[in-house]
Design a protein around this motif. Structure first.
Motif, PDB file in Angstrom:
ATOM      1  N   GLU A 124      48.680  13.593 -34.253  1.00  0.00           N
ATOM      2  CA  GLU A 124      49.830  14.126 -33.954  1.00  0.00           C
ATOM      3  C   GLU A 124      49.912  15.591 -33.808  1.00  0.00           C
ATOM      4  N   GLY A 125      50.684  15.948 -32.894  1.00  0.00           N
ATOM      5  CA  GLY A 125      50.525  17.504 -32.444  1.00  0.00           C
ATOM      6  C   GLY A 125      49.441  17.813 -31.501  1.00  0.00           C
ATOM      7  N   ASP A 126      48.625  16.957 -31.095  1.00  0.00           N
ATOM      8  CA  ASP A 126      47.652  17.244 -29.898  1.00  0.00           C
ATOM      9  C   ASP A 126      48.460  17.225 -28.706  1.00  0.00           C
ATOM     10  N   THR A 127      48.091  18.275 -27.750  1.00  0.00           N
ATOM     11  CA  THR A 127      48.345  18.299 -26.541  1.00  0.00           C
ATOM     12  C   THR A 127      47.387  17.601 -25.567  1.00  0.00           C
ATOM     13  N   VAL A 128      47.787  16.844 -24.781  1.00  0.00           N
ATOM     14  CA  VAL A 128      46.779  16.025 -24.103  1.00  0.00           C
ATOM     15  C   VAL A 128      46.989  16.061 -22.719  1.00  0.00           C
ATOM     16  N   THR A 129      46.043  15.834 -21.853  1.00  0.00           N
ATOM     17  CA  THR A 129      46.024  15.594 -20.393  1.00  0.00           C
ATOM     18  C   THR A 129      45.210  14.352 -20.132  1.00  0.00           C
ATOM     19  N   LEU A 130      45.776  13.521 -19.492  1.00  0.00           N
ATOM     20  CA  LEU A 130      45.332  12.334 -18.946  1.00  0.00           C
ATOM     21  C   LEU A 130      45.340  11.925 -17.385  1.00  0.00           C
ATOM     22  N   CYS A 131      44.069  11.522 -17.116  1.00  0.00           N
ATOM     23  CA  CYS A 131      44.182  10.785 -15.422  1.00  0.00           C
ATOM     24  C   CYS A 131      44.841   9.610 -15.431  1.00  0.00           C
ATOM     25  N   GLY A 132      45.056   9.091 -14.222  1.00  0.00           N
ATOM     26  CA  GLY A 132      45.907   8.033 -13.849  1.00  0.00           C
ATOM     27  C   GLY A 132      45.221   6.780 -14.502  1.00  0.00           C
ATOM     28  N   ASP A 133      44.156   6.715 -14.453  1.00  0.00           N
ATOM     29  CA  ASP A 133      43.598   5.380 -15.236  1.00  0.00           C
ATOM     30  C   ASP A 133      43.671   5.408 -16.790  1.00  0.00           C
ATOM     31  N   CYS A 134      43.556   6.652 -17.462  1.00  0.00           N
ATOM     32  CA  CYS A 134      43.630   6.642 -18.898  1.00  0.00           C
ATOM     33  C   CYS A 134      45.201   6.594 -19.313  1.00  0.00           C
ATOM     34  N   THR A 135      46.079   6.778 -18.453  1.00  0.00           N
ATOM     35  CA  THR A 135      47.507   6.772 -18.609  1.00  0.00           C
ATOM     36  C   THR A 135      47.692   5.392 -18.642  1.00  0.00           C
ATOM     37  N   LEU A 136      47.277   4.718 -17.710  1.00  0.00           N
ATOM     38  CA  LEU A 136      47.317   3.069 -17.491  1.00  0.00           C
ATOM     39  C   LEU A 136      46.885   2.534 -18.898  1.00  0.00           C
ATOM     40  N   GLU A 137      45.681   2.993 -19.383  1.00  0.00           N
ATOM     41  CA  GLU A 137      45.226   2.395 -20.602  1.00  0.00           C
ATOM     42  C   GLU A 137      46.122   2.494 -21.757  1.00  0.00           C
ATOM     43  N   VAL A 138      46.767   3.732 -21.780  1.00  0.00           N
ATOM     44  CA  VAL A 138      47.751   3.931 -22.906  1.00  0.00           C
ATOM     45  C   VAL A 138      48.915   3.180 -22.946  1.00  0.00           C
ATOM     46  N   LEU A 139      49.616   2.907 -21.544  1.00  0.00           N
ATOM     47  CA  LEU A 139      50.666   2.402 -21.589  1.00  0.00           C
ATOM     48  C   LEU A 139      50.735   0.929 -21.220  1.00  0.00           C
ATOM     49  N   GLU A 140      49.639   0.115 -21.132  1.00  0.00           N
ATOM     50  CA  GLU A 140      49.305  -1.296 -21.065  1.00  0.00           C
ATOM     51  C   GLU A 140      49.522  -1.828 -22.567  1.00  0.00           C
TER      52      GLU A 140
END
Length: 61
Positions: free
Chosen positions: A45-61
């Motif tokens: 919690e509180g982390d600021t995060v930058t994610l590429c498209g592939d990692c974003t898909l991994e989080v959202l799936e």
């Protein structure tokens, strides 16, 4: 000059730009069903995060 960033998930460069830039609020991290998955990925919690498209898909799936 374009915007460049490195993905906090896999470490690769995000081209042309990051798919996701966010900061996890304590409320979201503690109450969202994604909180446990994000913690498993090493985020907190509180982390600021930058994610590429592939990692974003991994989080959202």
């Amino acid at each position: 000059m374009g915007y460049t960033a490195d993905c906090d998930g896999c470490g690769s460069a995000c081209h042309p730009a990051p798919a996701l830039l966010c900061q996890f609020s304590p409320e979201f991290f503690r109450t969202s069903s994604l909180g446990g998955h994000l913690a498993d990925m090493g985020f907190d919690e509180g982390d600021t995060v930058t994610l590429c498209g592939d990692c974003t898909l991994e989080v959202l799936e």
